[in-house]
Enzyme design. Structure first.
Site, short mmCIF file in Angstrom:
data_model
loop_
_atom_site.label_atom_id
_atom_site.label_comp_id
_atom_site.label_asym_id
_atom_site.label_seq_id
_atom_site.Cartn_x
_atom_site.Cartn_y
_atom_site.Cartn_z
N LYS A 23 0.76 -1.11 0.07
CA LYS A 23 -0.09 0.03 0.03
C LYS A 23 1.13 1.34 0.00
O LYS A 23 2.14 1.24 0.35
CB LYS A 23 -0.98 -0.16 1.17
CG LYS A 23 -1.99 -1.24 1.22
CD LYS A 23 -2.85 -1.12 2.49
CE LYS A 23 -3.73 -2.45 2.51
NZ LYS A 23 -4.66 -2.19 3.61
N TYR A 54 -12.88 -2.63 -2.92
CA TYR A 54 -13.14 -2.25 -1.64
C TYR A 54 -14.75 -2.22 -1.44
O TYR A 54 -15.51 -1.77 -0.65
CB TYR A 54 -12.62 -1.26 -0.77
CG TYR A 54 -11.03 -1.53 -0.33
CD1 TYR A 54 -10.77 -2.72 0.46
CD2 TYR A 54 -10.17 -0.83 -0.60
CE1 TYR A 54 -9.46 -3.01 0.80
CE2 TYR A 54 -8.83 -1.13 -0.32
CZ TYR A 54 -8.31 -1.97 0.28
OH TYR A 54 -7.17 -2.38 0.86
N ARG A 114 -1.93 -14.28 4.07
CA ARG A 114 -2.82 -13.73 5.30
C ARG A 114 -2.11 -13.82 6.63
O ARG A 114 -2.35 -13.10 7.52
CB ARG A 114 -4.18 -14.29 5.25
CG ARG A 114 -5.05 -13.85 4.34
CD ARG A 114 -5.82 -12.46 4.03
NE ARG A 114 -6.73 -12.21 5.19
CZ ARG A 114 -7.50 -10.94 5.15
NH1 ARG A 114 -7.08 -10.15 4.41
NH2 ARG A 114 -8.24 -10.78 6.09
N THR A 164 -5.65 -7.27 11.18
CA THR A 164 -5.94 -6.06 10.24
C THR A 164 -5.17 -5.00 10.99
O THR A 164 -4.34 -4.10 10.30
CB THR A 164 -7.39 -5.81 10.01
OG1 THR A 164 -8.08 -6.79 9.29
CG2 THR A 164 -7.79 -4.40 9.38
N ARG A 209 2.47 -6.77 9.64
CA ARG A 209 1.75 -5.59 10.32
C ARG A 209 2.18 -5.60 11.79
O ARG A 209 2.22 -4.62 12.40
CB ARG A 209 0.05 -5.75 10.28
CG ARG A 209 -0.22 -5.62 8.84
CD ARG A 209 -1.75 -6.16 8.55
NE ARG A 209 -2.57 -6.21 7.29
CZ ARG A 209 -3.35 -6.43 7.08
NH1 ARG A 209 -4.34 -7.21 7.77
NH2 ARG A 209 -3.78 -5.99 5.57
N ASN A 243 -1.86 -0.09 7.15
CA ASN A 243 -1.25 -1.59 7.60
C ASN A 243 -0.41 -2.18 6.63
O ASN A 243 -0.14 -3.40 6.39
CB ASN A 243 -2.41 -2.44 8.09
CG ASN A 243 -3.50 -2.70 7.03
OD1 ASN A 243 -3.23 -2.27 5.79
ND2 ASN A 243 -4.61 -3.10 7.39
N HIS A 291 -1.99 -5.62 1.41
CA HIS A 291 -3.26 -6.20 1.16
C HIS A 291 -3.10 -7.61 0.78
O HIS A 291 -2.16 -7.69 0.08
CB HIS A 291 -3.99 -5.33 0.25
CG HIS A 291 -5.28 -6.25 -0.20
ND1 HIS A 291 -6.52 -6.20 0.41
CD2 HIS A 291 -5.48 -7.08 -1.39
CE1 HIS A 291 -7.25 -7.23 -0.36
NE2 HIS A 291 -6.54 -7.44 -1.34
N GLU A 300 -9.80 -10.34 -7.42
CA GLU A 300 -8.86 -8.96 -7.34
C GLU A 300 -7.64 -9.05 -8.45
O GLU A 300 -7.14 -8.15 -8.90
CB GLU A 300 -8.46 -9.20 -5.88
CG GLU A 300 -9.34 -8.87 -4.93
CD GLU A 300 -9.01 -9.07 -3.40
OE1 GLU A 300 -7.62 -9.02 -3.26
OE2 GLU A 300 -9.81 -8.73 -2.56
O1 CDP Z 1 -7.04 -5.78 4.95
P1 CDP Z 1 -8.05 -6.83 5.81
O2 CDP Z 1 -8.76 -7.84 4.95
O3 CDP Z 1 -7.24 -7.31 6.98
O4 CDP Z 1 -8.97 -5.85 6.69
P2 CDP Z 1 -10.49 -5.44 6.19
O5 CDP Z 1 -11.33 -5.25 7.52
O6 CDP Z 1 -11.22 -6.14 5.03
O7 CDP Z 1 -10.40 -3.85 5.82
C1 CDP Z 1 -9.67 -3.24 4.64
C2 CDP Z 1 -8.65 -2.31 4.90
O8 CDP Z 1 -9.49 -1.17 5.31
C3 CDP Z 1 -7.74 -2.59 5.85
O9 CDP Z 1 -6.78 -3.27 5.44
C4 CDP Z 1 -7.46 -1.09 6.44
O10 CDP Z 1 -6.52 -0.53 5.42
C5 CDP Z 1 -8.64 -0.26 6.18
N1 CDP Z 1 -9.48 -0.21 7.34
C6 CDP Z 1 -9.88 1.27 7.70
O11 CDP Z 1 -9.32 2.01 7.29
N2 CDP Z 1 -10.53 1.28 9.08
C7 CDP Z 1 -10.95 0.31 9.92
N3 CDP Z 1 -11.72 0.73 10.78
C8 CDP Z 1 -10.79 -1.21 9.13
C9 CDP Z 1 -10.00 -1.16 8.18
MG MG Z 2 -10.46 -7.84 4.05
#
Ligand code: CDP
Ligand code: MG
Length: 152
Positions: free
Chosen positions: A9, A49, A85, A91, A102, A112, A115, A126
């Protein structure tokens, strides 16, 4: 054999971490089959997203992910989706275990660093969002016989 999409990212690119992160995936034994530095547009962010568009924090996520170049890549390996993962960790960098990317390098829920696709359907969707089929470089590295047994 599985393929998964990763994005280094904008925070990872700005923090000059591309080399370290690429090395980490290579050291694990994962095979890079595609890679490009690119800018995520707001349109691509909304597609990527889609599951999060209604969340209150989506606008700040879109600003972040479009705020600088990302390094998009396709990784291949046995159980690559879960392996990646697990390498990323939880996350939020504040919750991610030490030893994960992370957990070692992020103190943020949003910034973080990397992705990774979260399942086979997401990976297929994706990879198609970020790469043309012609950009995927099929190859078998010569080191494979020293990374795992032939029957694995
Ligand atoms: O990336 P991951 O699948 O672990 O997390 P997600 O819950 O699918 O969220 C996607 C991305 O959104 C995260 O990797 C963060 O960069 C962002 N995010 C955020 O900005 N604020 C949150 N409360 C949760 C996630
Ligand atoms: Mg996710």
């Amino acid at each position: 054999m599985q393929r998964t999409l990763i994005l280094l990212k904008p925070d990872a690119v700005q923090r000059r971490m591309m080399g370290r992160l690429v090395t980490r995936f290579e050291d694990k034994g994962l095979n890079f089959v595609a890679m490009k530095l690119m800018r995520v547009t707001p349109e691509l962010a909304k597609q990527h997203y889609a599951e999060h568009i209604e969340k209150g924090w989506y606008p700040t996520l879109e600003a972040f992910i479009t705020g600088g170049p990302v390094l998009a890549a396709v990784l291949e390996g046995l159980e690559a989706i879960t392996v990646v993962r697990d390498m990323l960790g939880a996350t939020s960098g504040l919750a991610a275990a030490p030893g994960t990317i992370r957990g070692d390098y992020s103190s943020s829920r949003q910034m973080n660093l990397v992705h990774g696709s979260d399942g086979p359907e997401a990976a297929e969707r994706e990879i198609a969002l970020y790469f043309q089929a012609s950009e995927l470089c099929d190859h078998t590295p010569t080191i494979v016989p020293w990374l795992r047994a032939a029957d694995e």
